[in-house]
Design an enzyme around this catalytic site. Structure first.
Site, short mmCIF file in Angstrom:
data_model
loop_
_atom_site.label_atom_id
_atom_site.label_comp_id
_atom_site.label_asym_id
_atom_site.label_seq_id
_atom_site.Cartn_x
_atom_site.Cartn_y
_atom_site.Cartn_z
NE ARG A 178 83.80 1.17 -77.36
CZ ARG A 178 83.40 -0.52 -77.69
NH1 ARG A 178 84.78 -1.02 -78.51
NH2 ARG A 178 82.17 -0.98 -77.73
CB CYS A 236 84.93 -7.44 -76.34
SG CYS A 236 83.80 -8.43 -76.86
#
Length: 280
Positions: A178, A236
């Site tokens: 990611r 995050c």
């Protein structure tokens, strides 16, 4: 006011908690999210610190946003939290969402809180007791009042400034794929990649078998990416696993830390003001 339970640090083991379970002034909160939320079994006496529910601000179009102080105060009083209490938080995944509860309490001015290393899997794996059924409600309302502490919660503008600050480092706790932009984001409408200048440290890399790595290993992991920078910011997907990094940094000895509450759920939205890069 109870002040008889003293924490050895921000992280406690199952044996430590088992010896003190049920002592006056010691509260245990289950901060599980997702599939582990509302699990059938829990540590005896644990009360739900519901990050997916009441302990996020659902008026904000971002997941897991920090609630307003008045709402936080009300929810923690309903859990029976008093000013002199000591809190241990855990989650059903290991050490995943419990650091979010640890960080939220500290950000709201409550310092007598620690994370259970290994979480519920570690507790159960040690053969320690579990209870089933609905969690027991607090016998009395607490008297805790939130007192937000400056510096622990960062917004997008502050993170943007940190990215350009040679004395600061911005860490991203998402997976490598990611971070690189080679895997799709699980939330619709978000761009792939990372903030220019951020460094990737997937939260699982500072753990071993569901427990936090030793302090010396944590110091090495953070120093390898931060160098001599002392002010650290953590991001995050939605502000949950960023707090695992915040806990790791605390254990490693860093004291100037902040969590980007909006995290990639905010930064990753289409915006010319928030640049995104892909690749290493």
């Amino acid at each position: 006011m109870h002040e008889n339970v003293r924490l050895p640090g921000p992280l406690v083991g199952a044996d430590w908690l088992a010896e003190r379970l049920g002592e006056p002034g010691l509260l245990v909160f289950d901060a599980s999210v997702g599939a582990h939320r509302g699990a059938r079994q829990r540590i005896p006496g644990a009360r739900p610190f519901d990050i997916d529910g009441a302990l996020s601000d659902h008026a904000v179009p971002l997941p897991h946003a920090m609630p307003e102080p008045a709402r936080f105060t009300e929810e923690l009083r309903s859990l029976g939290l008093r000013t002199g209490d000591t809190v241990v938080v855990y989650d059903g995944a290991g050490v995943y969402s419990s650091p979010r509860a640890w960080w939220m309490l500290r950000a709201m001015g409550f310092d007598r809180v620690a994370v259970l290393d290994g979480g519920l899997p570690g507790w159960a794996g040690a053969g320690l007791p579990l209870e089933s059924g609905a969690p027991a409600a607090a016998a009395e309302r607490g008297d805790f009042t939130a007192a937000p502490r400056a510096g622990l919660v960062a917004g997008a503008d502050e993170v943007a400034q940190a990215l350009a600050d040679p004395a600061a480092a911005v860490f991203d706790a998402r997976s490598r794929d990611r971070f690189l932009g080679t895997a799709p984001e699980p939330r619709a409408g978000l761009r792939g990649g990372h903030m220019p200048g951020a460094v990737g440290l997937p939260f699982g890399e500072i753990q071993r078998e569901g427990r936090m790595r030793p302090a010396a290993e944590l110091r090495a992991a953070f120093a390898a990416l931060a160098g001599d920078r002392k002010r650290l910011y953590f991001s995050c997907g939605s502000g949950v696993t960023a707090c695992v990094l915040a806990l790791g940094a605390e254990l490693a000895g860093y004291r100037e830390t902040a969590v980007y509450d909006g995290s990639w759920s905010e930064w990753g939205l289409p915006s010319e003001l928030r640049p995104v890069v892909t690749g290493p």
